[in-house]
Design a protein around this motif. Structure first.
Motif, short mmCIF file in Angstrom:
data_model
loop_
_atom_site.label_atom_id
_atom_site.label_comp_id
_atom_site.label_asym_id
_atom_site.label_seq_id
_atom_site.Cartn_x
_atom_site.Cartn_y
_atom_site.Cartn_z
N CYS A 225 28.28 30.02 41.73
CA CYS A 225 28.18 32.11 41.65
C CYS A 225 29.03 32.89 41.07
CB CYS A 225 27.81 33.08 42.81
SG CYS A 225 25.94 33.01 43.11
N GLN B 110 31.16 33.66 37.24
CA GLN B 110 31.51 34.84 36.92
C GLN B 110 32.27 35.03 37.87
OE1 GLN B 110 29.68 37.38 35.14
NE2 GLN B 110 30.89 38.76 35.17
N HIS C 69 28.22 41.70 39.29
CA HIS C 69 27.44 40.59 40.36
C HIS C 69 25.79 41.01 40.06
CE1 HIS C 69 31.24 38.84 40.71
NE2 HIS C 69 31.78 39.39 40.30
N CYS D 74 23.20 41.21 43.64
CA CYS D 74 23.47 41.15 44.28
C CYS D 74 22.07 41.16 44.93
CB CYS D 74 24.35 42.54 44.66
SG CYS D 74 25.90 42.45 44.10
#
Length: 308
Positions: free
Chosen positions: A173, A177, A189, A191
């Motif tokens: 992840c 990013q 992001h 979430c």
């Protein structure tokens, strides 16, 4: 097992608490028909209808409400007297009923198991639910909640040390990013969101140098179960906001990476709590002493994480 001579009174109070004969029967370990007969028998003897019954609901009558209000404290005193007499036994015995949220149950699992090993004549009846309830009215001996949630009129015994929350994601992840350096950067992001027992979405809480924030994150997945959130985070679905103790082994192994640690300071954690009666049952006293003993030897992180 019901104490002799108290079954009918226990039945009335249980039905009053639940508004249901079936739920009351489950709590008391009776069949629904036996419980209904106990209540009907008492009503016949005293000549007063205690409940208004329809095909869809059960509620206290006016006389029943007065009766329950007078019986409840008297029954509590009788229970205390019986518990005091039972304390003369060499070892605790009977059933200890505990109410807690599911995360607490996973966290203190080893403590519960050790209690049963030490006191084989005891039984633990653990009910997990997200909402905070009146443990006395619901017939529980004790509860386990966040320290900040413990009612002020209860005796509280901390379990373990302080806890902290952790924002975690997979290395993959963060390869896609840039890791967030402030809570505001979470907007970039994906979430994993948490739905609370009341239905509302939880806002991630942060604090640093006196500044407190609550962030309503965005993402493709909303769950109402912490283990499911952890599994989704480990599968790379998005970032998750979880108790650090539940993901400690994943962080140590590199499977998950923690970010924003400086924004998630420790908080007091969880506590066992129970009514401040003059006399606590032997089984509860033994449980309290075990909690205090195990506070001096915290449960290893891998024990916690293996059950989440």
């Amino acid at each position: 097992m019901h104490r002799s001579g108290m079954t009918e009174l226990e039945a009335v109070l249980a039905v009053a608490r639940h508004g249901s004969f079936r739920a009351a029967a489950v709590e008391l370990g009776m069949s629904t028909s036996a419980l209904s007969q106990a209540v009907a028998g008492l009503e016949a003897r005293i000549g007063v209808r205690l409940f208004n019954r329809t095909t869809r609901s059960v509620s206290l009558s006016e006389a029943g409400a007065r009766f329950a209000a007078q019986v409840a404290p008297a029954l509590l005193q009788i229970r205390d007297a019986l518990d005091a007499a039972a304390d003369l036994r060499a070892r605790p015995s009977g059933t200890l009923r505990l109410n807690m949220h599911a995360g607490a149950a996973r966290m203190i699992g080893p403590l519960l198991h050790e209690y049963l090993r030490r006191y084989p004549e005891m039984q633990l009846d653990v009910v997990t639910e997200g909402r905070l309830i009146d443990i006395v009215a619901a017939g529980f001996d004790a509860g386990v909640r966040l320290v900040e949630q413990v009612p002020r009129d209860m005796v509280a015994v901390p379990i373990g040390g302080p806890l902290s929350m952790a924002v975690v994601g997979t290395p993959a992840c963060f390869a896609l990013q840039e890791p967030p350096r402030t809570p505001a950067e979470l907007s970039a992001h994906r979430c994993i969101r948490l739905r609370l027992p009341g239905g509302e979405l939880y806002r991630w809480e942060f604090q640093k140098e006196g500044e407190a924030l609550a962030i309503d994150v965005e993402g493709p997945l909303t769950l109402d179960d912490m283990p499911a959130m952890r599994a989704a985070a480990r599968d790379g679905i998005g970032l998750a906001y979880l108790s650090e103790v539940f993901v400690r082994a994943d962080i140590a192994s590199g499977r998950l990476q923690r970010v924003l640690a400086d924004w998630t300071p420790p908080f007091p954690g969880i506590a066992l709590y129970y009514p401040s009666r003059r006399h606590a049952p032997a089984g509860l006293r033994a449980f309290v002493e075990l909690v205090r003993e195990m506070n001096e030897a915290p449960i290893p992180a891998d024990v916690h994480s293996s059950h989440t």
